[in-house]
Scaffold this motif. Structure first.
Motif, mmCIF file in Angstrom:
data_model
loop_
_atom_site.group_PDB
_atom_site.id
_atom_site.type_symbol
_atom_site.label_atom_id
_atom_site.label_comp_id
_atom_site.label_asym_id
_atom_site.label_seq_id
_atom_site.Cartn_x
_atom_site.Cartn_y
_atom_site.Cartn_z
ATOM 1 N N HIS A 168 0.821 -1.209 0.000
ATOM 2 C CA HIS A 168 0.000 0.000 0.000
ATOM 3 C C HIS A 168 0.858 1.263 0.000
ATOM 4 O O HIS A 168 0.353 2.346 -0.269
ATOM 5 N N ALA A 169 2.125 1.123 0.313
ATOM 6 C CA ALA A 169 3.023 2.278 0.385
ATOM 7 C C ALA A 169 3.607 2.656 -0.967
ATOM 8 O O ALA A 169 4.010 3.803 -1.156
ATOM 9 N N ALA A 170 3.689 1.714 -1.906
ATOM 10 C CA ALA A 170 4.291 2.007 -3.212
ATOM 11 C C ALA A 170 3.634 3.243 -3.804
ATOM 12 O O ALA A 170 2.415 3.405 -3.738
ATOM 13 N N THR A 171 4.460 4.111 -4.375
ATOM 14 C CA THR A 171 3.947 5.400 -4.819
ATOM 15 C C THR A 171 4.701 5.942 -6.026
ATOM 16 O O THR A 171 5.817 5.509 -6.320
ATOM 17 N N THR A 172 4.070 6.906 -6.676
ATOM 18 C CA THR A 172 4.711 7.700 -7.718
ATOM 19 C C THR A 172 4.963 9.121 -7.211
ATOM 20 O O THR A 172 5.447 9.961 -7.954
ATOM 21 N N ASN A 173 4.643 9.404 -5.958
ATOM 22 C CA ASN A 173 4.781 10.728 -5.368
ATOM 23 C C ASN A 173 6.260 11.061 -5.157
ATOM 24 O O ASN A 173 6.928 10.429 -4.339
ATOM 25 N N PRO A 174 6.784 12.056 -5.876
ATOM 26 C CA PRO A 174 8.213 12.369 -5.761
ATOM 27 C C PRO A 174 8.639 12.808 -4.364
ATOM 28 O O PRO A 174 9.764 12.523 -3.944
ATOM 29 N N LEU A 175 7.774 13.484 -3.624
ATOM 30 C CA LEU A 175 8.140 13.904 -2.264
ATOM 31 C C LEU A 175 8.339 12.689 -1.356
ATOM 32 O O LEU A 175 9.284 12.644 -0.563
ATOM 33 N N GLN A 176 7.455 11.704 -1.472
ATOM 34 C CA GLN A 176 7.599 10.496 -0.657
ATOM 35 C C GLN A 176 8.849 9.719 -1.061
ATOM 36 O O GLN A 176 9.580 9.219 -0.222
ATOM 37 N N ILE A 177 9.090 9.623 -2.353
ATOM 38 C CA ILE A 177 10.265 8.899 -2.844
ATOM 39 C C ILE A 177 11.547 9.561 -2.344
ATOM 40 O O ILE A 177 12.459 8.891 -1.851
ATOM 41 N N LYS A 178 11.605 10.891 -2.413
ATOM 42 C CA LYS A 178 12.779 11.610 -1.899
ATOM 43 C C LYS A 178 12.943 11.391 -0.401
ATOM 44 O O LYS A 178 14.072 11.235 0.089
ATOM 45 N N ALA A 179 11.852 11.372 0.338
ATOM 46 C CA ALA A 179 11.920 11.139 1.791
ATOM 47 C C ALA A 179 12.447 9.733 2.083
ATOM 48 O O ALA A 179 13.270 9.548 2.988
ATOM 49 N N TRP A 180 11.981 8.740 1.318
ATOM 50 C CA TRP A 180 12.476 7.378 1.529
ATOM 51 C C TRP A 180 13.972 7.293 1.273
ATOM 52 O O TRP A 180 14.700 6.699 2.045
ATOM 53 N N TRP A 181 14.423 7.878 0.162
ATOM 54 C CA TRP A 181 15.853 7.769 -0.159
ATOM 55 C C TRP A 181 16.716 8.635 0.769
ATOM 56 O O TRP A 181 17.884 8.348 0.948
ATOM 57 N N ALA A 182 16.132 9.651 1.391
ATOM 58 C CA ALA A 182 16.863 10.400 2.422
ATOM 59 C C ALA A 182 17.035 9.517 3.657
ATOM 60 O O ALA A 182 18.085 9.535 4.312
#
Length: 183
Positions: free
Chosen positions: A44-58
């Motif tokens: 359910h967490a998989a996303t295309t949201n760039p803000l979430q993706i950047k937060a994960w990789w941070a």
């Protein structure tokens, strides 16, 4: 350019994850040693949201790029394990069952860090593909609803790369071959 130790973040991983998301492919971070998502309820967490993706990789700068298979991403995958050092010979299994790897190269496909391949097909909600290990043949796994796969742009903990040979974001998805549905 200097060589970075394998434990340093891979600069292109975040860029690759964001590029996939721009092509409407939902992504998740994957731990490079365990090859598992670092969070619960990743489906359910998989996303295309760039803000979430950047937060994960941070938070997980060494993460590999994963994507759910099946309905969330619109694709399924055949995982051809090929790693002679570990006794895995999926390419030979494909040949033995009458389907040489080359016949799959019209589909998007990635060379895995171990030397095998992920081959991607269009998800068909009327033809369920299960997550299997060896059901198609020895060293041949499938990833469908409820599964995930590691995508190109990723690096393992020891620095081995997943490399796109026919980009998932740029190569049209086609239906899976009939023999894959029979497993």
């Amino acid at each position: 350019m200097t060589n970075q130790p394998a434990t340093q973040p891979t600069p292109n991983t975040l860029t690759s994850a964001l590029n996939l998301a721009q092509h409407d492919l939902p992504v998740i971070p994957i731990r490079p040693k365990q090859k598992h998502p670092p969070m619960a309820a990743w489906q359910h967490a998989a996303t295309t949201n760039p803000l979430q993706i950047k937060a994960w990789w941070a938070k997980w700068p060494n993460a590999m790029i994963g994507a759910p298979t099946g309905a969330p991403s619109g694709f399924i995958a055949l995982d051809v394990d090929q790693d002679p050092a570990r006794g895995k010979y999926g390419i030979e299994t494909l040949h033995a069952i009458g389907h040489p790897l080359e016949e799959l190269f019209d589909h998007p496909h990635t060379q895995t860090a171990g030397g095998g391949y992920h081959v991607f097909f269009a998800y068909d909600p009327t033809r369920h593909i299960r997550n299997t290990v060896g059901a198609v043949g020895r060293f041949l796994d499938t990833r469908g609803d409820g599964g995930y796969v590691i995508l190109a742009g990723s690096r393992t903990a020891d620095g081995r790369a997943y490399t796109a040979l026919a980009e998932l974001a740029d190569t049209p998805l086609m239906p899976a071959p009939e023999w894959l549905h029979e497993s």
